[in-house]
Design an enzyme around this catalytic site. Structure first.
Site, PDB file in Angstrom:
ATOM      1  NE  ARG A  53      -2.781   0.621   3.432  1.00 59.11           N
ATOM      2  CZ  ARG A  53      -2.089   0.973   4.515  1.00 59.11           C
ATOM      3  NH1 ARG A  53      -1.416   2.102   4.547  1.00 59.11           N
ATOM      4  NH2 ARG A  53      -2.067   0.194   5.573  1.00 59.11           N
ATOM      5  CE1 TYR A 105     -17.365   9.996 -15.714  1.00 60.89           C
ATOM      6  CE2 TYR A 105     -16.104  10.332 -13.698  1.00 60.89           C
ATOM      7  CZ  TYR A 105     -16.896   9.534 -14.505  1.00 60.89           C
ATOM      8  OH  TYR A 105     -17.208   8.267 -14.094  1.00 60.89           O
ATOM      9  CG  ASP A 178      -9.835  14.593 -15.737  1.00 63.19           C
ATOM     10  OD1 ASP A 178      -9.163  13.931 -16.547  1.00 63.19           O
ATOM     11  OD2 ASP A 178     -10.795  14.129 -15.098  1.00 63.19           O
ATOM     12  CE  LYS A 203     -12.386   6.729 -18.285  1.00 59.67           C
ATOM     13  NZ  LYS A 203     -13.390   5.795 -17.861  1.00 59.67           N
TER      14      LYS A 203
HETATM   15  C1  LIG Z   1     -12.572  12.731 -17.703  1.00 58.44           C
HETATM   16  C2  LIG Z   1     -12.674  11.652 -16.664  1.00 58.44           C
HETATM   17  N1  LIG Z   1     -12.061  11.821 -15.483  1.00 58.44           N
HETATM   18  C3  LIG Z   1     -12.150  10.878 -14.500  1.00 58.44           C
HETATM   19  C4  LIG Z   1     -12.867   9.718 -14.676  1.00 58.44           C
HETATM   20  C5  LIG Z   1     -12.973   8.705 -13.560  1.00 58.44           C
HETATM   21  O1  LIG Z   1     -12.127   7.627 -13.820  1.00 58.44           O
HETATM   22  P1  LIG Z   1     -12.408   6.119 -13.321  1.00 58.44           P
HETATM   23  O2  LIG Z   1     -13.636   5.655 -14.010  1.00 58.44           O
HETATM   24  O3  LIG Z   1     -11.162   5.412 -13.732  1.00 58.44           O
HETATM   25  O4  LIG Z   1     -12.576   6.159 -11.849  1.00 58.44           O
HETATM   26  C6  LIG Z   1     -13.513   9.508 -15.904  1.00 58.44           C
HETATM   27  C7  LIG Z   1     -14.308   8.273 -16.111  1.00 58.44           C
HETATM   28  O5  LIG Z   1     -14.988   8.121 -17.093  1.00 58.44           O
HETATM   29  C8  LIG Z   1     -13.421  10.501 -16.909  1.00 58.44           C
HETATM   30  O6  LIG Z   1     -14.044  10.365 -18.092  1.00 58.44           O
END
Ligand SMILES: Cc1ncc(COP(=O)(O)O)c(C=O)c1O
Length: 402
Positions: A53, A105, A178, A203
């Site tokens: 961890r 998001y 992000d 992604k």
């Molecule tokens: C732009 C963006 N940021 C963060 C996330 C969150 O990521 P996770 O689904 O891996 O927790 C997503 C998920 O679709 C996303 O599209």
């Protein structure tokens, strides 16, 4: 130590991520350390790692690669993108003021809105392309964090990173971008003034839709230490096996992204000339409001897009029913093409009022363009658009005449 040459291009560095780092046997691909714990050499003699961890060699290889690709001082790898978001929020003082985009998001929105409702944070959701809204939200002088997501999900709105991070810094706030939609190959927020870059590595970075993960890359070493401390304290660090797979994905990132971009150009071309489509949201289009900013701060217009069908919800279901090369699913950035209906899927976590304010209507579809043969993708979507053009409203959508 990896023999990675630091001055090579991003493409070369991503392909060679972690290679030749095995001092013991010289394996070309790095070994994986799944062990949850590591033996002390002796009484009061810990080695570099003691417990997974807190630290793990395989995870460190991924964090080192991400820090290198984003140009940061260090990275923390987490178990999901949302836990990377949670980690950043955990570093803030109680009641901190946060400025976030109104069209971020859905999961980010849901978390920030819930923490606001509980009084843990004070969050202003604003249109960050509106200078007056940004100025007003920072006017209190007590903002701790400005959250940026560009291009935004699902409308692909482009925020000027340099402008917003400068405003944040002038107001004494940290900023985070992000960067999930573009990957470090196509956008590098730290070089544009951001203090942190965040990824859902689920992604493009992993790219094969078989890992959920996240990461935060910090511009400076002090911030990195703080993030690493909190990641261990709240227990959100990523698993070694996921790190191994993500590192493997990163080695083909550069090649995948090139095909993603080529295929996207073919799909945008189809959508912009089809009468069933009312609007296409893609920063590569010259008349897109974010086009010039995207040209400046991105090295590609990306492989995500959304479009609105003139026929609304009934056209949506006609288009979706019968697609063969696009999977109706959430997520994005994998090798396979995906299509999603944000209002009922990715952004269902937003209240309807917030969705309407952000411009996410019932006729909106989001596409993550994969790396299949572009001719197959265009033919499949074309057939779907024809179905949408001739769709009749479903009985429950027809206006009642009494
Ligand atoms: C732009 C963006 N940021 C963060 C996330 C969150 O990521 P996770 O689904 O891996 O927790 C997503 C998920 O679709 C996303 O599209």
């Amino acid at each position: 130590m990896s023999k990675m040459p630091s001055k090579k291009s991003l493409a070369t560095r991503s392909v060679r991520a972690g290679l030749e780092s095995d001092a013991q046997h010289g394996s070309v691909v790095p070994p994986i350390y799944l062990s949850s714990n590591f033996a002390f050499e002796g009484y009061k003699q810990p080695r570099k790692y003691d417990y997974t961890r807190s630290g793990n060699p395989t995870r460190d290889q991924l964090s080192g690669t991400l820090a290198d690709l984003e140009g940061g001082a260090g990275a923390v790898v987490t178990c999901t993108g949302l836990s990377a978001i949670t980690l950043i929020l955990a570093t803030l003082p109680a009641g901190a003021h946060v400025v976030a985009p109104y069209d971020c998001y859905g999961g980010t929105y849901r978390l920030l809105a819930a923490l606001h409702a509980k009084g843990v944070l004070r969050v202003d959701f604003i249109d960050q392309c509106d200078p007056a809204a940004l100025r007003d939200s920072l006017a209190g002088g007590d903002t701790k964090l400005v959250w940026i997501e560009t291009p935004s999900n699902p409308l692909l709105r482009v925020v000027d990173i340099r402008l917003v991070t400068q405003a944040a810094r002038a107001a004494g706030a940290l900023s985070v971008v992000d960067n999930t939609f573009l990957s470090p190959l196509w956008q590098q927020p730290l070089s544009l003034g951001a203090d942190m870059a965040l990824h859902s590595t689920t992604k493009y970075l992993n790219g094969h839709s078989d890992v959920v993960g996240g990461a935060v890359v910090a511009a400076d070493a002090e911030m990195h230490r703080t993030l690493a401390w909190w990641a261990n304290a709240i227990g959100v660090t990523g698993a070694p096996f996921d790190s191994f797979l993500t590192l493997r994905g990163i080695r083909t990132l550069h090649a995948r992204m090139r095909v993603h971009a080529e295929n996207t150009a073919a799909i945008v071309e189809l959508l912009t000339r089809h009468p069933a489509v009312r609007a296409v949201h893609y920063p590569g289009l010259k008349d897109n409001p974010g086009h010039e900013t995207a040209r400046r701060q991105q090295s590609s217009f990306g492989a995500m897009l959304s479009f609105e069908l003139a026929g609304g919800e009934s056209a949506v279901s006609a288009l979706l029913d019968g697609l063969e090369c696009f999977t109706l699913a959430e997520s994005l950035g994998g090798v396979e093409s995906l299509i999603a209906h944000p209002a009922s899927m990715t952004h269902a976590g937003m209240e309807e009022e917030a969705r309407v304010r952000a411009g996410i209507g019932a006729g909106l579809l989001r596409v993550s363009v994969g790396i299949e043969d572009p001719a197959d993708l265009v033919a499949d979507l074309s057939a779907g658009l024809e179905r949408a053009a001739t769709a009749q409203p479903a009985p429950h959508l027809r206006r009642r005449v009494s």
